[in-house]
Design an enzyme around this catalytic site. Structure first.
Site, PDB file in Angstrom:
ATOM      1  N   HIS A 121      -1.570   2.561   3.542  1.00  0.00           N
ATOM      2  CA  HIS A 121      -1.511   1.229   4.382  1.00  0.00           C
ATOM      3  C   HIS A 121      -0.824   1.835   5.690  1.00  0.00           C
ATOM      4  O   HIS A 121       0.251   1.452   5.973  1.00  0.00           O
ATOM      5  CB  HIS A 121      -0.403   0.179   3.480  1.00  0.00           C
ATOM      6  CG  HIS A 121      -0.258  -0.795   4.411  1.00  0.00           C
ATOM      7  ND1 HIS A 121      -1.152  -1.930   4.788  1.00  0.00           N
ATOM      8  CD2 HIS A 121       0.978  -1.478   4.558  1.00  0.00           C
ATOM      9  CE1 HIS A 121      -0.647  -2.697   5.509  1.00  0.00           C
ATOM     10  NE2 HIS A 121       0.678  -2.455   5.446  1.00  0.00           N
ATOM     11  N   ASP A 134      -5.008  -5.399   3.476  1.00  0.00           N
ATOM     12  CA  ASP A 134      -6.074  -4.776   4.164  1.00  0.00           C
ATOM     13  C   ASP A 134      -7.364  -4.939   3.453  1.00  0.00           C
ATOM     14  O   ASP A 134      -8.181  -5.403   4.296  1.00  0.00           O
ATOM     15  CB  ASP A 134      -5.780  -3.050   4.152  1.00  0.00           C
ATOM     16  CG  ASP A 134      -4.246  -2.674   4.332  1.00  0.00           C
ATOM     17  OD1 ASP A 134      -3.985  -2.917   5.671  1.00  0.00           O
ATOM     18  OD2 ASP A 134      -3.392  -2.405   3.643  1.00  0.00           O
TER      19      ASP A 134
HETATM   20  P1  NAD Z   1      12.375  -9.517   6.776  1.00  0.00           P
HETATM   21  O1  NAD Z   1      13.202  -8.657   7.700  1.00  0.00           O
HETATM   22  O2  NAD Z   1      12.225 -10.746   7.120  1.00  0.00           O
HETATM   23  O3  NAD Z   1      12.976  -9.275   5.242  1.00  0.00           O
HETATM   24  C1  NAD Z   1      13.624  -8.442   4.631  1.00  0.00           C
HETATM   25  C2  NAD Z   1      14.695  -8.833   3.690  1.00  0.00           C
HETATM   26  O4  NAD Z   1      15.060  -7.461   3.038  1.00  0.00           O
HETATM   27  C3  NAD Z   1      15.934  -9.218   4.521  1.00  0.00           C
HETATM   28  O5  NAD Z   1      16.191 -10.360   3.822  1.00  0.00           O
HETATM   29  C4  NAD Z   1      16.941  -8.109   4.099  1.00  0.00           C
HETATM   30  O6  NAD Z   1      18.216  -8.686   3.999  1.00  0.00           O
HETATM   31  C5  NAD Z   1      16.299  -7.629   2.814  1.00  0.00           C
HETATM   32  N1  NAD Z   1      17.130  -6.211   2.709  1.00  0.00           N
HETATM   33  C6  NAD Z   1      17.231  -5.093   3.496  1.00  0.00           C
HETATM   34  N2  NAD Z   1      17.680  -4.099   2.777  1.00  0.00           N
HETATM   35  C7  NAD Z   1      17.775  -4.641   1.340  1.00  0.00           C
HETATM   36  C8  NAD Z   1      18.279  -4.018   0.077  1.00  0.00           C
HETATM   37  N3  NAD Z   1      18.843  -2.887  -0.073  1.00  0.00           N
HETATM   38  N4  NAD Z   1      18.109  -4.641  -1.147  1.00  0.00           N
HETATM   39  C9  NAD Z   1      17.561  -5.981  -0.968  1.00  0.00           C
HETATM   40  N5  NAD Z   1      17.081  -6.673   0.086  1.00  0.00           N
HETATM   41  C10 NAD Z   1      17.234  -5.974   1.127  1.00  0.00           C
HETATM   42  O7  NAD Z   1      11.336  -8.470   6.485  1.00  0.00           O
HETATM   43  P2  NAD Z   1       9.700  -9.049   5.947  1.00  0.00           P
HETATM   44  O8  NAD Z   1       8.898  -9.632   7.101  1.00  0.00           O
HETATM   45  O9  NAD Z   1       9.875 -10.070   4.788  1.00  0.00           O
HETATM   46  O10 NAD Z   1       9.063  -7.620   5.482  1.00  0.00           O
HETATM   47  C11 NAD Z   1       9.660  -6.766   4.439  1.00  0.00           C
HETATM   48  C12 NAD Z   1       8.994  -5.630   4.430  1.00  0.00           C
HETATM   49  O11 NAD Z   1       7.606  -5.942   4.011  1.00  0.00           O
HETATM   50  C13 NAD Z   1       8.981  -4.804   5.659  1.00  0.00           C
HETATM   51  O12 NAD Z   1       9.100  -3.353   5.339  1.00  0.00           O
HETATM   52  C14 NAD Z   1       7.500  -5.087   6.273  1.00  0.00           C
HETATM   53  O13 NAD Z   1       6.989  -4.054   6.959  1.00  0.00           O
HETATM   54  C15 NAD Z   1       6.424  -4.975   4.942  1.00  0.00           C
HETATM   55  N6  NAD Z   1       5.349  -5.440   4.946  1.00  0.00           N
HETATM   56  C16 NAD Z   1       4.213  -4.876   4.111  1.00  0.00           C
HETATM   57  C17 NAD Z   1       3.104  -5.430   4.150  1.00  0.00           C
HETATM   58  C18 NAD Z   1       2.032  -4.556   3.671  1.00  0.00           C
HETATM   59  O14 NAD Z   1       0.801  -4.953   3.676  1.00  0.00           O
HETATM   60  N7  NAD Z   1       2.395  -3.679   2.726  1.00  0.00           N
HETATM   61  C19 NAD Z   1       2.733  -6.387   4.832  1.00  0.00           C
HETATM   62  C20 NAD Z   1       3.879  -7.342   5.656  1.00  0.00           C
HETATM   63  C21 NAD Z   1       5.047  -6.900   5.718  1.00  0.00           C
HETATM   64  C1  LMR Z   2       1.023  -5.448   8.027  1.00  0.00           C
HETATM   65  O1  LMR Z   2       0.212  -4.888   7.809  1.00  0.00           O
HETATM   66  O2  LMR Z   2       1.049  -6.587   8.531  1.00  0.00           O
HETATM   67  C2  LMR Z   2       2.150  -5.049   7.619  1.00  0.00           C
HETATM   68  O3  LMR Z   2       2.395  -3.725   7.132  1.00  0.00           O
HETATM   69  C3  LMR Z   2       3.430  -5.213   8.918  1.00  0.00           C
HETATM   70  C4  LMR Z   2       3.116  -4.113   9.820  1.00  0.00           C
HETATM   71  O4  LMR Z   2       4.142  -3.565  10.340  1.00  0.00           O
HETATM   72  O5  LMR Z   2       2.015  -3.811  10.271  1.00  0.00           O
END
Ligand code: NAD
Ligand code: LMR
Length: 327
Positions: free
Chosen positions: A187, A159
């Protein structure tokens, strides 16, 4: 070279993992002179894909990577970890809010918070990326009673970087000329991007700060809803920009923030700015010697303060929801 640092990444077979691992291994986190051991955790059905990622890491022949461990066992993954990126969690789909993920993801952070408590180094640095990040960080921290709650942080750096990017775009300048932007709160779409302390090339007098129409009708909604906009455009949530933000967050925490700059981290409140103690909230921080401190005494405009309290109320609601889900 120093002793190798143990870096654990959960959800390593996922899309953020695929961007994050190669940048960490290339030295973007701790520098090319720091030896590292990567511990990659994912769930059992993802072990095949994770092995493929390991093959690619091996094929990069990164000189500073001493070892790569792939596992579905949190006890192995978190053993002696210096740094943990908690990415493993379900991402939201179009039309969902991040808080809608709580019931799906809360259990992961309970189990892994306990495992970090039991196996990681006592001064481990944990960054929670998986959504809803602030509340997941709180869950992990509450399940790690032997660790300082300050070990657990949540990612608002994406952000923060988005806010800087929008200002640069608006003013037609480089982001390197922009300092002291922050994003308060959760967030989520209640977050509060704040440019009141912003300096452009060291000058705090910027007319954009008074442009309330731009701030409220363009800047805030664009930054607050950027995650959803990326999902709508890409069909899946942000990955490379999230991985980049995770590296920025952890690198600054480990190596320090640049002089004259502050950055946004989701950290446990110490009561600063009227945000009740303990809640994991986006604050401006400075980092030095591997520690972060919330920047104190910034003047807060009334409209910002009002929005900050709304974001806090949302976090309070999420914490109540967690009690119902996890008991
Ligand atoms: P993704 O689905 O591509 O990957 C997630 C991975 O986590 C998968 O490989 C899955 O098998 C694994 N997983 C699920 N449960 C698990 C467990 N108990 N232990 C270990 N691994 C496990 O998702 P992504 O795009 O990589 O996103 C991951 C997370 O990050 C999501 O919750 C997404 O919303 C979040 N995210 C946060 C931000 C932020 O700014 N805070 C930004 C982008 C994404
Ligand atoms: C983002 O801000 O891009 C991540 O938190 C993914 C989402 O769900 O928005």
């Amino acid at each position: 070279m120093n002793n190798a640092k143990i870096i654990t990444i959960t959800g390593a077979a996922g899309q953020i993992g695929y961007s994050l691992l190669f940048r960490i291994a290339a030295g973007d986190l701790l520098g090319k002179d720091q030896k590292i051991i990567l511990k990659l955790l994912d769930i059992t059905p993802a072990m095949g894909a994770l092995e493929g990622v390991k093959m690619e890491l091996d094929d990069c022949a990164f000189d500073n990577v001493e070892d790569i461990v792939c596992t579905d066992d949190p006890a192995i993954a978190f053993k002696d970890a210096d740094i943990v990126f908690m990415v493993g969690a379900f991402p939201r789909k179009a039309g969902m809010e991040r808080a809608d993920l709580l019931s799906k993801n809360a259990g992961i952070f309970k189990v892994q918070g306990k495992a970090i408590n039991d196996y990681a180094k006592k001064d481990v640095k944990v960054l929670v990326v998986g959504n809803p990040a602030n509340t997941n960080a709180l869950i992990a921290s509450l399940n790690a009673p032997d660790l300082d709650p300050k070990c657990f942080t949540a990612m608002l750096r994406l952000d923060h970087n988005r806010a800087k990017g929008q200002v640069a775009h608006k003013l037609g300048i480089s982001t390197e000329d922009i300092k002291k932007v922050c994003v308060w709160g959760n967030h989520s779409s209640s977050q509060v991007p704040d440019i009141s302390q912003m300096e452009i090339k060291g000058d705090a007098n910027c007319p954009l700060k008074e442009d309330m129409a731009w701030i409220k009708d363009e800047f805030w909604p664009i930054v607050q809803k950027r995650g959803a906009a990326v999902i709508a455009a890409r069909g899946s949530s942000s990955a490379a920009s999230a991985a980049n933000a995770a590296i920025c967050h952890m690198r600054d925490w480990c190596l320090g923030t640049p002089k004259g700059e502050f950055v946004t981290m989701g950290v446990p409140s110490d009561g600063s700015y009227g945000i009740p103690k303990g809640v994991i909230y986006g604050f401006p921080v400075v980092c030095k010697d591997g520690k972060y401190e919330i920047v104190q005494g910034l003047p807060i405009a009334d409209y910002v303060k009002e929005a900050m309290m709304k974001s806090y109320e949302e976090l309070k609601g999420e914490a109540e929801e967690v009690k119902k889900i996890l008991g």
